[in-house]
Design an enzyme around this catalytic site. Structure first.
Site, PDB file in Angstrom:
ATOM      1  CD  GLN A 187      13.455  30.374 -29.277  1.00 42.52           C
ATOM      2  OE1 GLN A 187      13.252  31.001 -30.320  1.00 42.52           O
ATOM      3  NE2 GLN A 187      12.939  30.747 -28.128  1.00 42.52           N
TER       4      GLN A 187
ATOM      5  CG  LEU B 166      15.086  37.375 -31.029  1.00 42.84           C
ATOM      6  CD1 LEU B 166      13.676  37.513 -31.577  1.00 42.84           C
ATOM      7  CD2 LEU B 166      16.074  37.306 -32.183  1.00 42.84           C
ATOM      8  CB  ALA B 167      20.746  39.875 -29.658  1.00 44.67           C
ATOM      9  CD  GLU B 168      19.886  34.236 -31.919  1.00 47.96           C
ATOM     10  OE1 GLU B 168      20.212  35.257 -32.552  1.00 47.96           O
ATOM     11  OE2 GLU B 168      18.706  33.827 -31.854  1.00 47.96           O
TER      12      GLU B 168
ATOM     13  CG  HIS C 235      13.614  26.496 -36.667  1.00 46.64           C
ATOM     14  ND1 HIS C 235      13.815  27.489 -37.589  1.00 46.64           N
ATOM     15  CD2 HIS C 235      12.933  27.066 -35.649  1.00 46.64           C
ATOM     16  CE1 HIS C 235      13.259  28.610 -37.138  1.00 46.64           C
ATOM     17  NE2 HIS C 235      12.727  28.383 -35.962  1.00 46.64           N
TER      18      HIS C 235
ATOM     19  CG  PHE D 264      18.048  30.626 -33.997  1.00 49.12           C
ATOM     20  CD1 PHE D 264      17.870  30.550 -35.370  1.00 49.12           C
ATOM     21  CD2 PHE D 264      16.921  30.656 -33.190  1.00 49.12           C
ATOM     22  CE1 PHE D 264      16.601  30.504 -35.930  1.00 49.12           C
ATOM     23  CE2 PHE D 264      15.643  30.610 -33.741  1.00 49.12           C
ATOM     24  CZ  PHE D 264      15.480  30.530 -35.112  1.00 49.12           C
TER      25      PHE D 264
ATOM     26  N   PRO E 258      24.451  33.175 -35.834  1.00 52.76           N
ATOM     27  CG  PRO E 258      22.344  34.169 -35.695  1.00 52.76           C
ATOM     28  CD  PRO E 258      23.030  32.838 -35.750  1.00 52.76           C
TER      29      PRO E 258
END
Lengths: 324, 345
Positions: free
Chosen positions: A83, A59-61, A130, A87, A90
């Site tokens: 996602q 989990l690390a864009e 989102h 996001f 980042p």
């Protein structure tokens, strides 16, 4: 062959065909493998093509996009996913300082051929970050191309087209339209360059993209009841903008309303408005109108309908232009 | 929920090797010669900056052993180095064209003129840490393609604070990608000392958190650096990522615009261990050869100076031509306008 598919399924089909046709392609991101993505856009791909090509990443864009840059340097053609639109923030260091300028920095020796899929825009009552509309942010960066499909046929063909392009393409999927079905004509893509007239009309042009195209078509339908003939242009490519196509439509109607979900200030409406003013100076019947999100952070779900251009707000824009 | 038993396997112990380190004389000479070229280039480049030839320069003085030693351990047929802006020793170690490289410092083209695929190193760039991820992605591609190639990611103690470095270490460890994370711990990030930068003082200590082996080495001993990097590369090809922390010291300023007397004392600089160039000289132990090597280094750098001064101009069209592989119509128009408005004939 024509098939009725949802946009989500149309993108899934395009990804499946790309993975089958192009051994150098990879799909990766958070939860895109086993789960098939939070919107199930990548459903079944890992089973079919293996966990080495359809990868559940940490989990690390920034990591996802930096990995994509390294893969592209090695001649692979990655299709990473962030996602949700918010996001991508980042990952901006990798997008702006690395992916957008690695071709430039290396004087064309290491192209960044990749498609970054970004489920985009609002309309599904999602939590904060989102439901962002970041197309102007991306379009402002030299070295990136930006496209946003509005329906299943466009989504299928534009994704396949974007994957063939040698430059990094930001592929902005209107998440509120994932489940709307429409005909996908697999053999006849139509012209995939530039904008597309989604509905012909005589009195006024609405320019929109993503989820706002369907809404603008509804507006045109309502206006027709009052004998107002609206042309709806799906901009599709937000970078490069199809200057000639947009100008041609407005030259015919004399009036333009630009609709986008993103905040107004320094949004693409301003860019298109400037283009129309420059090219059609003296020929416009009214100032170019904008119906957009406000200069506020995308609000929580309960206020979303106040923020995203509604049919009523677009009709007000049409009215202002017609009554000028 | 009960605490699960720790599943983290103890990473392999790669350093020091059981049988010690031996580097043959020919290899040592090759290393030493390139260290001398790097030192002369650095010394001269600072002069060129003072003479107005270069707008600025970030010398790597003191880091020659770490850079040359690690770069020469690479297999140029299949490996790739990912560098930032103070890695000229890597460039020299890979026998990359120095005039092409200096194009960046000459302010002709950000990134220089080399083709990364040919010279086996990425263009230099300013956002430290970002390239660790590129190394990881590139290395993953080698794994997919079965080339046996490995990536080496160069960064310093300062860059180790960047999130990208940690994301790269974790991604590489999870995917067992062949990456050597080569940290030059030179004590300083511009003016910020190690104790304000790295909690615990060691970047290598972080490797255990990602279940990968780490090696803490004397970055001023070129033989040790060369041998350690070879071991790390072989491990990476077979098993996945390794961290090497090479302890060294930035003996010069951050860049020619810097004034180290504002943040460190002469006493500290004098208290340093031996200069890596002197260490190499002792390892080679052949004064006659050394004198000749010094001369060759002077000549090599002088050739760079001559090439740099023969006026190499950059074509303004390049500014437009390399943004995309397929230029946008807007950019074509802007380029045409630029041509018309700057054509003074």
């Amino acid at each position: 062959m024509t098939e009725q598919l949802s946009t989500q399924k149309a993108i899934n089909t395009a990804l499946r065909e790309i993975l089958a046709d192009d051994a150098k392609s990879l799909v990766f991101g958070e939860d895109v493998g086993k789960l098939g993505g939070v919107f199930r856009v990548t459903d079944g791909l890992q089973t079919e093509f293996g966990a080495h090509r359809v990868i559940d990443t940490p989990l690390a864009e920034s990591g996802i996009l930096g990995m994509a840059a390294g893969l592209a340097m090695a001649g692979h053609r990655p299709i990473p996913e962030v996602q949700f639109d918010g996001f991508a923030y980042p990952a901006m260091n990798q997008i702006i300082s690395q992916i957008a300028r690695t071709n430039y920095r290396s004087r064309g020796a290491t192209p960044m051929q990749m498609v970054l899929r970004i489920p985009s825009y609002g309309g599904i009552r999602a939590p904060e970050l989102h439901g962002e509309s970041i197309e102007a942010t991306l379009a402002h960066v030299p070295g990136l191309k930006v496209v946003s499909p509005s329906n299943p046929h466009q989504a299928y063909h534009l994704l396949r087209r974007a994957h063939e392009m040698p430059d990094p393409v930001m592929f902005m999927e209107p998440k509120s339209r994932y489940w709307n079905r429409g005909d996908v004509d697999f053999e006849n893509p139509g012209d995939l360059e530039g904008s597309l007239v989604a509905r012909e009309g005589e009195d006024l042009t609405i320019i929109a993209w993503g989820a706002m195209v369907a809404r603008s078509l509804e507006v045109a339908e309502l206006a027709a009841e009052d004998d107002v003939s609206i042309e709806v242009v799906d901009a599709r490519w937000l970078k490069p903008l199809d200057e000639d196509g947009l100008v041609a439509s407005v030259a015919k109607t004399g009036r333009a309303v630009i609709v986008h979900e993103a905040p107004r200030t320094a949004g693409l409406g301003a860019e298109i408005g400037q283009l129309l003013t420059e090219r059609l100076w003296g020929k416009l019947e009214a100032p170019v109108e904008r119906v957009t999100g406000y200069d506020v952070p995308t609000p929580a779900g309960d206020l979303e309908d106040e923020y995203i251009p509604s049919i009523d707000r677009i009709l007000f824009g049409v009215q202002r232009s017609l009554e000028y | 929920m009960p605490v699960p038993p720790s599943s983290a396997a103890q990473p392999a112990q790669l350093w020091p090797p059981q049988n010690g380190v031996t580097v043959d004389v020919e290899t040592l000479r090759g290393l030493a010669e390139r260290m001398l070229v790097t030192r002369v280039l650095d010394t001269e480049a600072v002069r060129w900056q003072r003479q107005g030839i270069l707008p600025a320069f970030p010398p790597a003085i003191g880091q020659e052993a770490a850079q040359v030693g690690s770069a020469m351990a690479l297999d140029r047929a299949r490996d790739m180095a990912f560098i930032t802006y103070r890695d000229h020793g890597v460039v020299v170690g890979l026998d990359s064209d120095l005039t092409d490289y200096m194009g960046s410092h000459l302010a002709l083209w950000n990134g220089g003129f080399a083709d990364p695929n040919k010279v086996r190193h990425s263009p230099l760039q300013a956002v430290v840490g970002a390239t660790a991820l590129h190394a990881m992605g590139w290395a993953y591609a080698q794994k997919l393609d079965g080339t046996g190639g490995a990536a080496i990611a160069y960064f310093g103690d300062g860059a180790s604070s960047q999130g990208d470095v940690h994301e790269a270490m974790n991604f590489a460890a999870v995917s067992k990608s062949p990456v050597v994370f080569f940290v030059q711990n030179n004590g300083w990030s511009l003016s910020t000392p190690l104790d304000l930068q790295v909690a615990g003082g060691s970047v290598a200590a972080r490797a255990s958190g990602y279940s990968m082996p780490s090696m803490r080495i004397d970055g001023d001993d070129v033989g040790e650096v060369y041998a350690a990097t070879q071991i790390a590369l072989e491990h990476a090809r077979e098993h996945g990522p390794v961290v090497i922390e090479a302890f060294t010291y930035r003996r010069g300023p951050h860049a020619t615009s810097d004034d180290p007397s504002r943040y460190r004392s002469l006493e500290e600089e004098r208290a340093l261990g031996p200069d890596p160039i002197d260490v190499a000289r002792q390892l080679v132990a052949d004064e006659a050869w050394w004198a000749e090597a010094e001369q060759r280094a002077e000549q090599a750098v002088d050739a760079v100076r001559v090439q740099m001064q023969s006026p190499r101009t950059i074509d303004g069209n390049d500014m437009f031509d390399y943004v995309f592989q397929e230029k946008t119509p807007q950019l074509v128009k802007q380029q045409e306008q630029w041509r018309e408005e700057t054509d003074l004939d």
